[in-house]
Scaffold this motif. Sequence first.
Motif, mmCIF file in Angstrom:
data_model
loop_
_atom_site.group_PDB
_atom_site.id
_atom_site.type_symbol
_atom_site.label_atom_id
_atom_site.label_comp_id
_atom_site.label_asym_id
_atom_site.label_seq_id
_atom_site.Cartn_x
_atom_site.Cartn_y
_atom_site.Cartn_z
ATOM 1 N N VAL A 31 -26.365 21.067 -0.185
ATOM 2 C CA VAL A 31 -26.589 19.762 -0.805
ATOM 3 C C VAL A 31 -26.063 18.649 0.106
ATOM 4 O O VAL A 31 -26.733 17.627 0.314
ATOM 5 N N ARG A 32 -24.868 18.854 0.674
ATOM 6 C CA ARG A 32 -24.286 17.831 1.535
ATOM 7 C C ARG A 32 -25.147 17.591 2.782
ATOM 8 O O ARG A 32 -25.417 16.446 3.157
ATOM 9 N N GLU A 36 -27.022 14.128 3.731
ATOM 10 C CA GLU A 36 -26.697 13.401 4.965
ATOM 11 C C GLU A 36 -27.912 13.259 5.871
ATOM 12 O O GLU A 36 -28.053 12.251 6.576
ATOM 13 N N ASN A 37 -28.805 14.247 5.861
ATOM 14 C CA ASN A 37 -30.020 14.156 6.665
ATOM 15 C C ASN A 37 -30.906 12.993 6.226
ATOM 16 O O ASN A 37 -31.681 12.444 7.020
ATOM 17 N N ALA A 80 -35.979 18.755 -0.782
ATOM 18 C CA ALA A 80 -35.594 20.085 -0.291
ATOM 19 C C ALA A 80 -36.756 21.066 -0.253
ATOM 20 O O ALA A 80 -36.602 22.190 0.252
ATOM 21 N N GLY A 81 -37.891 20.699 -0.794
ATOM 22 C CA GLY A 81 -39.063 21.566 -0.710
ATOM 23 C C GLY A 81 -38.922 22.891 -1.422
ATOM 24 O O GLY A 81 -39.513 23.893 -0.988
ATOM 25 N N GLY A 82 -38.132 22.927 -2.479
ATOM 26 C CA GLY A 82 -37.987 24.157 -3.258
ATOM 27 C C GLY A 82 -36.806 25.020 -2.877
ATOM 28 O O GLY A 82 -36.537 26.031 -3.529
ATOM 29 N N VAL A 83 -36.074 24.623 -1.823
ATOM 30 C CA VAL A 83 -34.933 25.426 -1.355
ATOM 31 C C VAL A 83 -33.858 25.528 -2.437
ATOM 32 O O VAL A 83 -33.315 26.614 -2.696
ATOM 33 N N LEU A 84 -33.531 24.388 -3.060
ATOM 34 C CA LEU A 84 -32.489 24.405 -4.090
ATOM 35 C C LEU A 84 -32.986 25.068 -5.371
ATOM 36 O O LEU A 84 -32.234 25.792 -6.030
#
Length: 289
Positions: A31-32, A36-37, A80-84
């Motif tokens: 998440v961080r 930040e990105n 995030a494109g589904g990552v989370l």
Amino acid sequence: MTESVNQESRPELPSEADGTAHLFRALGKQVRVLRENLAMSQKDLAAATHCGLDLISAMERGVRTPQPEFLDRADDALKAGGVLRAAIPDVREAQKKARTRHPDWYRNYAKLEAEAVQLLHYGNQVVHGLLQTEEYARAIFTQRRPLLSEEIVEKRVADRLSRQQVFEQWPSPTFSFVFEEAVLSRPIGGRAVHEGQLRQLLRFGRLRAVELQVMPTDCEEHPNMDGSLNLLTTKGEQQVGYTEAQGHPHLFTDAREVRELADRYAMIRAEALTSRESLALIEKMLGDR
């Protein structure tokens, strides 16, 4: 749950090494990095996910559990494109494990506490775990004997802080905490940690669902000299009691015994300072007034 140092002297449980803490720390780091990105501040992420700023900070440090609802909203907010979202099933499974991580001698009460609609607590040693800051909790676990490993200390700190999510529920359970003045005067962890803990008590004490009272040291009458106690009411309206002394827990379900504890607690509240007076005393301790 009573928060005595004695409770923390139990040996490490196998479930404390079940890997769930590593999962939550890894998610916090993801998440961080994603935030930040995007050059997004924690405050911006909090607003986008309808969470408090303190909660975002705690999740990124791995000391609070990212809830499935947060991961769902954060996936969009952080692009995030589904990552989370992909981690949601693992988080739910880890939460199931967490609900069974308590030892046998405590598990029945822990289950009741998680489903309680009301919790009453009197404490004469340390601040209740539901109200502890991260630094205060770490000092408690670090100072206990026999010594815990650094990994177990961090795991227990994370587990303790995750319990504070109960304050985010709606409808919220109601809480009453009565502490001896000596509990608030004892500078566990040092001056900075002590000040942070007092400020945390002010924040929680101002919540609508929380009533916080202080039993002054100069009180000449005291209805309970037998140690800390807890009373909780379940969704089924059953009230139970819980006490612990020198690592020996006792769950009270007998109606007569529970009534006796409830009567004692009512007398404690009557003898203690009012909530308004108690918050004013804490402000005075901090030098705010």
